[in-house]
Write an enzyme that holds these catalytic residues in place. Structure first.
Site, PDB file in Angstrom:
ATOM      1  N   HIS A   1     -45.203  36.820 212.647  1.00 28.43           N
ATOM      2  CA  HIS A   1     -45.621  37.353 211.338  1.00 28.43           C
ATOM      3  C   HIS A   1     -46.329  38.708 211.516  1.00 28.43           C
ATOM      4  O   HIS A   1     -47.453  38.904 211.059  1.00 28.43           O
ATOM      5  CB  HIS A   1     -46.538  36.369 210.593  1.00 28.43           C
ATOM      6  CG  HIS A   1     -46.569  36.616 209.111  1.00 28.43           C
ATOM      7  ND1 HIS A   1     -46.735  35.617 208.184  1.00 28.43           N
ATOM      8  CD2 HIS A   1     -46.468  37.767 208.388  1.00 28.43           C
ATOM      9  CE1 HIS A   1     -46.728  36.125 206.965  1.00 28.43           C
ATOM     10  NE2 HIS A   1     -46.572  37.442 207.063  1.00 28.43           N
TER      11      HIS A   1
ATOM     12  N   ARG B   1     -41.072  35.338 203.695  1.00 28.45           N
ATOM     13  CA  ARG B   1     -42.028  34.237 203.851  1.00 28.45           C
ATOM     14  C   ARG B   1     -41.305  33.034 204.440  1.00 28.45           C
ATOM     15  O   ARG B   1     -40.130  32.798 204.141  1.00 28.45           O
ATOM     16  CB  ARG B   1     -42.621  33.827 202.493  1.00 28.45           C
ATOM     17  CG  ARG B   1     -43.691  34.765 201.956  1.00 28.45           C
ATOM     18  CD  ARG B   1     -45.012  34.617 202.707  1.00 28.45           C
ATOM     19  NE  ARG B   1     -46.050  35.482 202.162  1.00 28.45           N
ATOM     20  CZ  ARG B   1     -46.323  36.719 202.571  1.00 28.45           C
ATOM     21  NH1 ARG B   1     -45.625  37.253 203.558  1.00 28.45           N
ATOM     22  NH2 ARG B   1     -47.283  37.415 202.025  1.00 28.45           N
TER      23      ARG B   1
HETATM   24  P1  NDP Z   1     -41.484  43.438 195.422  1.00 23.68           P
HETATM   25  O1  NDP Z   1     -42.113  42.575 194.394  1.00 23.68           O
HETATM   26  O2  NDP Z   1     -41.619  44.920 195.303  1.00 23.68           O
HETATM   27  O3  NDP Z   1     -39.906  43.126 195.501  1.00 23.68           O
HETATM   28  C1  NDP Z   1     -39.421  41.822 195.487  1.00 23.68           C
HETATM   29  C2  NDP Z   1     -37.910  41.868 195.392  1.00 23.68           C
HETATM   30  O4  NDP Z   1     -37.404  40.529 195.393  1.00 23.68           O
HETATM   31  C3  NDP Z   1     -37.425  42.507 194.082  1.00 23.68           C
HETATM   32  O5  NDP Z   1     -36.249  43.241 194.289  1.00 23.68           O
HETATM   33  C4  NDP Z   1     -37.152  41.287 193.217  1.00 23.68           C
HETATM   34  O6  NDP Z   1     -36.203  41.492 192.180  1.00 23.68           O
HETATM   35  C5  NDP Z   1     -36.589  40.336 194.245  1.00 23.68           C
HETATM   36  N1  NDP Z   1     -36.674  38.954 193.760  1.00 23.68           N
HETATM   37  C6  NDP Z   1     -37.763  38.259 193.387  1.00 23.68           C
HETATM   38  N2  NDP Z   1     -37.417  37.030 192.951  1.00 23.68           N
HETATM   39  C7  NDP Z   1     -36.068  36.964 193.047  1.00 23.68           C
HETATM   40  C8  NDP Z   1     -35.101  35.978 192.719  1.00 23.68           C
HETATM   41  N3  NDP Z   1     -35.463  34.786 192.193  1.00 23.68           N
HETATM   42  N4  NDP Z   1     -33.803  36.255 192.929  1.00 23.68           N
HETATM   43  C9  NDP Z   1     -33.415  37.458 193.436  1.00 23.68           C
HETATM   44  N5  NDP Z   1     -34.284  38.451 193.761  1.00 23.68           N
HETATM   45  C10 NDP Z   1     -35.586  38.198 193.567  1.00 23.68           C
HETATM   46  O7  NDP Z   1     -42.027  42.938 196.827  1.00 23.68           O
HETATM   47  P2  NDP Z   1     -42.166  43.763 198.193  1.00 23.68           P
HETATM   48  O8  NDP Z   1     -40.872  44.431 198.454  1.00 23.68           O
HETATM   49  O9  NDP Z   1     -43.391  44.603 198.165  1.00 23.68           O
HETATM   50  O10 NDP Z   1     -42.430  42.568 199.226  1.00 23.68           O
HETATM   51  C11 NDP Z   1     -41.475  41.540 199.400  1.00 23.68           C
HETATM   52  C12 NDP Z   1     -42.076  40.394 200.185  1.00 23.68           C
HETATM   53  O11 NDP Z   1     -42.193  40.738 201.560  1.00 23.68           O
HETATM   54  C13 NDP Z   1     -43.500  39.982 199.801  1.00 23.68           C
HETATM   55  O12 NDP Z   1     -43.515  39.183 198.644  1.00 23.68           O
HETATM   56  C14 NDP Z   1     -43.961  39.223 201.032  1.00 23.68           C
HETATM   57  O13 NDP Z   1     -43.676  37.855 200.895  1.00 23.68           O
HETATM   58  C15 NDP Z   1     -43.119  39.815 202.157  1.00 23.68           C
HETATM   59  N6  NDP Z   1     -43.953  40.528 203.141  1.00 23.68           N
HETATM   60  C16 NDP Z   1     -43.927  40.119 204.452  1.00 23.68           C
HETATM   61  C17 NDP Z   1     -44.671  40.778 205.414  1.00 23.68           C
HETATM   62  C18 NDP Z   1     -44.617  40.385 206.848  1.00 23.68           C
HETATM   63  O14 NDP Z   1     -45.454  40.844 207.653  1.00 23.68           O
HETATM   64  N7  NDP Z   1     -43.652  39.586 207.272  1.00 23.68           N
HETATM   65  C19 NDP Z   1     -45.531  41.925 205.056  1.00 23.68           C
HETATM   66  C20 NDP Z   1     -45.455  42.294 203.666  1.00 23.68           C
HETATM   67  C21 NDP Z   1     -44.690  41.608 202.750  1.00 23.68           C
HETATM   68  P3  NDP Z   1     -36.456  42.602 191.021  1.00 23.68           P
HETATM   69  O15 NDP Z   1     -36.154  43.923 191.700  1.00 23.68           O
HETATM   70  O16 NDP Z   1     -35.487  42.255 189.980  1.00 23.68           O
HETATM   71  O17 NDP Z   1     -37.908  42.467 190.619  1.00 23.68           O
END
Ligand code: NDP
Length: 318
Positions: A281, A233
């Site tokens: 995006h 994001r």
């Molecule tokens: P998930 O919720 O499956 O994974 C998120 C990951 O980020 C997890 O490993 C989580 O840790 C980690 N995380 C969250 N907060 C923190 C933190 N404070 N410190 C360290 N690590 C952190 O999400 P997705 O993989 O499904 O998607 C990720 C993001 O991709 C979405 O939230 C969205 O913003 C973005 N996205 C962008 C798109 C685009 O077109 N550009 C399309 C789709 C998504 P943990 O494993 O411990 O939970």
């Protein structure tokens, strides 16, 4: 039509015709309504949203669940009045596959020096500099090891890259050197040549991609200074700090799919920066044909008493 629960579709800025057509095809027994002027029928059972107008959902006393039209849910929480019902986010093999394609494309492009050769082509230069290292010589650092980060990492590993990763909670994933939390961040940042950001936008991650973090990306491998690829994001990044880090050599290049303000302003310096690749995006768009079917199946199962899947943890914000 209408003998099953009613659905509100509130997708700000999207062409809702495609989505309505897909709902009509996949869920003829459910009535799907829009609320263009903010007037909404209080009998709505489910809301399907992208950047819903603030306050709209709080006027739905029968709401059973909110379905985000994206994997990220920061757009849902931008509304401080979002009601305390389950929030389901997108977890879809189609989205995951396309996101991994994007990541592999960009990692390969930087590894095989695509920006350099495109610049040479534009200048009609046939360079004798054909320096190309092997994938095994490069470590890709995944910021985020969730649904998308893990799949992209597996595909990069299959090509031969070394992988490290960072997550909020501790993880153990075959073939990835895993780091977690604030205590694991410094070692992670020192580990990689290319950083791929697939973090959600939360209170903890807003603005995390800043000068302090870039200075800790200390590895100087075959690509020189590290490369940043952000497909998470825009709110994760401090854009002035990215430009400064590119200009002073702290970062060697960046691919940005997301921006603090979208669409990107026509006069943004990112458009013409020689070290920046801009994509609009588009890394993993939400496609009606792949999302509506599973969404309706979840609503039907939930109406029969089943638990919802892919729920958002409100306390974590993702
Ligand atoms: P998930 O919720 O499956 O994974 C998120 C990951 O980020 C997890 O490993 C989580 O840790 C980690 N995380 C969250 N907060 C923190 C933190 N404070 N410190 C360290 N690590 C952190 O999400 P997705 O993989 O499904 O998607 C990720 C993001 O991709 C979405 O939230 C969205 O913003 C973005 N996205 C962008 C798109 C685009 O077109 N550009 C399309 C789709 C998504 P943990 O494993 O411990 O939970």
């Amino acid at each position: 039509m209408g003998d099953k629960g009613r659905i509100l579709l509130a997708a700000t800025g999207w062409d809702t015709d495609f989505w309505l057509a897909e709902f009509a095809a996949k869920a003829p027994a459910r009535e799907v309504v829009l609320a263009p002027d903010g007037d909404v029928d209080p009998s709505i059972d489910y809301a399907v949203v992208w950047k819903q107008p603030p306050g709209l959902l709080s006027r739905l006393p029968n709401l059973k669940a909110i379905f985000s039209l994206g994997a990220g849910v920061d757009h849902v929480f931008n509304d401080p009045t979002v009601p305390d019902v389950p929030i389901v986010r997108v977890v879809s093999p189609d989205l995951t596959t396309r996101m991994s394609e994007y990541v592999v494309w960009q990692v390969l492009d930087h590894h095989r020096r695509g920006p350099c050769y495109r610049a040479q082509q534009a200048a009609h230069v046939w360079s004798e500099d054909k320096n190309q290292c092997a994938a095994a010589d490069i470590t890709v650092g995944m910021m985020g090891l969730g649904e998308l980060g893990r799949d992209a990492a597996a595909k990069l590993r299959a090509i031969g890259y070394s992988l490290s990763g960072w997550s909020r909670t501790a993880r153990s994933i075959d073939g990835i050197s895993c780091h977690s939390g604030a205590e694991g961040l410094a070692d992670f940042l020192a580990s990689a040549d290319i950083f791929v950001v697939l973090l959600p936008l939360t209170g903890d991650t807003t603005g995390i991609l800043d000068a302090t973090l870039f200075c800790q990306m200390s590895k100087r491998g075959p690509l020189g200074a590290p490369v940043l690829i952000n497909a998470g994001r825009g709110g994760l990044q401090n854009e002035a700090d990215i430009l400064a880090a590119l200009d002073d050599g702290t970062l060697s290049a960046a691919t940005l799919d997301v921006f603090c303000k979208e669409p990107l302003d026509r006069d943004s310096p990112f458009w013409s920066h020689p070290k920046v690749t801009v994509t609009p995006h588009c890394a993993g768009a939400s496609i009606p044909s792949s999302l509506i079917g599973p969404m309706i199946a979840q609503m039907d199962a939930h109406d029969r008493g089943a638990d919802l899947a892919n729920l958002v943890d409100r306390s974590a914000g993702y």
